[in-house]
Design a protein around this motif. Sequence first.
Motif, PDB file in Angstrom:
ATOM      1  N   ASP A   4      51.589  47.918 -19.540  1.00  0.00           N
ATOM      2  CA  ASP A   4      51.457  48.245 -20.961  1.00  0.00           C
ATOM      3  C   ASP A   4      50.577  47.241 -21.690  1.00  0.00           C
ATOM      4  N   THR A   5      50.715  45.975 -21.368  1.00  0.00           N
ATOM      5  CA  THR A   5      49.876  44.947 -21.985  1.00  0.00           C
ATOM      6  C   THR A   5      48.425  45.124 -21.574  1.00  0.00           C
ATOM      7  N   PHE A   6      48.193  45.412 -20.299  1.00  0.00           N
ATOM      8  CA  PHE A   6      46.838  45.628 -19.808  1.00  0.00           C
ATOM      9  C   PHE A   6      46.180  46.772 -20.582  1.00  0.00           C
ATOM     10  N   VAL A   7      46.864  47.908 -20.655  1.00  0.00           N
ATOM     11  CA  VAL A   7      46.318  49.075 -21.352  1.00  0.00           C
ATOM     12  C   VAL A   7      46.133  48.776 -22.839  1.00  0.00           C
ATOM     13  N   ASP A   8      47.089  48.076 -23.437  1.00  0.00           N
ATOM     14  CA  ASP A   8      46.979  47.725 -24.849  1.00  0.00           C
ATOM     15  C   ASP A   8      45.737  46.863 -25.113  1.00  0.00           C
ATOM     16  N   GLN A   9      45.469  45.931 -24.203  1.00  0.00           N
ATOM     17  CA  GLN A   9      44.279  45.086 -24.353  1.00  0.00           C
ATOM     18  C   GLN A   9      42.999  45.919 -24.279  1.00  0.00           C
ATOM     19  N   THR A  14      38.412  48.303 -26.940  1.00  0.00           N
ATOM     20  CA  THR A  14      37.511  49.454 -27.026  1.00  0.00           C
ATOM     21  C   THR A  14      37.747  50.280 -28.286  1.00  0.00           C
ATOM     22  N   ASP A  15      38.747  49.899 -29.061  1.00  0.00           N
ATOM     23  CA  ASP A  15      39.111  50.627 -30.278  1.00  0.00           C
ATOM     24  C   ASP A  15      39.349  52.105 -29.970  1.00  0.00           C
ATOM     25  N   ALA A  94      35.362  45.406 -21.552  1.00  0.00           N
ATOM     26  CA  ALA A  94      36.779  45.239 -21.890  1.00  0.00           C
ATOM     27  C   ALA A  94      37.633  45.068 -20.634  1.00  0.00           C
ATOM     28  N   VAL A  95      37.353  45.852 -19.605  1.00  0.00           N
ATOM     29  CA  VAL A  95      38.132  45.744 -18.368  1.00  0.00           C
ATOM     30  C   VAL A  95      37.874  44.404 -17.694  1.00  0.00           C
TER      31      VAL A  95
END
Length: 136
Positions: A4-9, A14-15, A94-95
């Motif tokens: 969840d943190t990874f995806v949130d980042q 990437t907005d 971003a990744v």
Amino acid sequence: MDYDTFVDQIAQRTDTPAAQAVELTRAVLETLAERLTGGEVLDLAVQLPAELQGVLKPGPDNEAAQRLGATEFVTRVTDRAHVDEATAHGAIRAVFTTLREAISGGEFDDVAVQLPRDYRELVEPALAPGAALRRP
């Protein structure tokens, strides 16, 4: 770092909404797995959340790294995520920045060293001093 943190980042960087961030992340990681050697893909996968490990599993067709230039890398991400080139560029950056935060420095260096010089624009933001410490 958990999933969840990874995806949130990724979503923040990437907005984009979380669902799109998941698709962008998968597109970038699938393409990265094609560019890395099978052993490096496995080394990277074990440091990521379980939900992302399956995206990075090498198979018989991708044991050897494909010779993808940065332009082809962006094109594949664009096609996989069904986004425009600018969005793909932002997602890739971003990744890489999020990977820098999520995995050990040594592993990130091992990944970066397998990428040719034309990837510099895509990877360099993650290598900048303090990049892994910044929060958008």
